[in-house]
Write a protein that holds these residues in place. Sequence first.
Motif, PDB file in Angstrom:
ATOM      1  N   THR A   4      46.114  65.188  -9.455  1.00  0.00           N
ATOM      2  CA  THR A   4      45.238  64.598  -8.436  1.00  0.00           C
ATOM      3  C   THR A   4      45.946  63.525  -7.614  1.00  0.00           C
ATOM      4  N   ARG A   5      45.423  63.309  -6.421  1.00  0.00           N
ATOM      5  CA  ARG A   5      45.968  62.258  -5.538  1.00  0.00           C
ATOM      6  C   ARG A   5      45.718  60.864  -6.135  1.00  0.00           C
ATOM      7  N   LYS A  38      45.593  68.746 -15.260  1.00  0.00           N
ATOM      8  CA  LYS A  38      44.663  68.732 -14.136  1.00  0.00           C
ATOM      9  C   LYS A  38      44.555  67.318 -13.545  1.00  0.00           C
TER      10      LYS A  38
END
Length: 160
Positions: A15-16, A11
């Motif tokens: 992410t960016r 997860k």
Amino acid sequence: MAPPGLRLVQKVSSTRTFARLAPHVIPAMDRAVHRLTKGKVLVSAQMLPGVILTARGARSGLERRTPLACMPEEGTGTWLLIGSNFGRPGHPAWTGNLLAHPDAEINWRGKDIPVTARLLNSAERDEAWAAALKFWPPYAAYQARVDREIRLFRLERRRP
């Protein structure tokens, strides 16, 4: 089902923020630890299997060493390299190097192995991409963030 710790790592790696920071931190850490342990340890390989790719620069012709996650293809003696660039725009430089100079070398588990890289296309790429997504689901998030098709390479052993 993936263990909770692995799901959290997947997860976070989707992410960016991770995409902005990881390319600066992970390769530098991997290079240092790999050198200090004489090729026996890659820190990032605690999450994903990894290699150190040595390929000639597309323009310079100079050797470039790049720590990369890889997907070993069980029972085939081949590896997949996924040019995700952490979901950032632009293909990673190492993919251009392999397109220009497909004969390269990997350090896999402390052993240097001469390889030839082949860019996958069409049905062969589709099959490898499905396997890559099963292997590391965050690749789907990386692909969704970019307009380019992520390059996939199959590395095959060659005689030295």
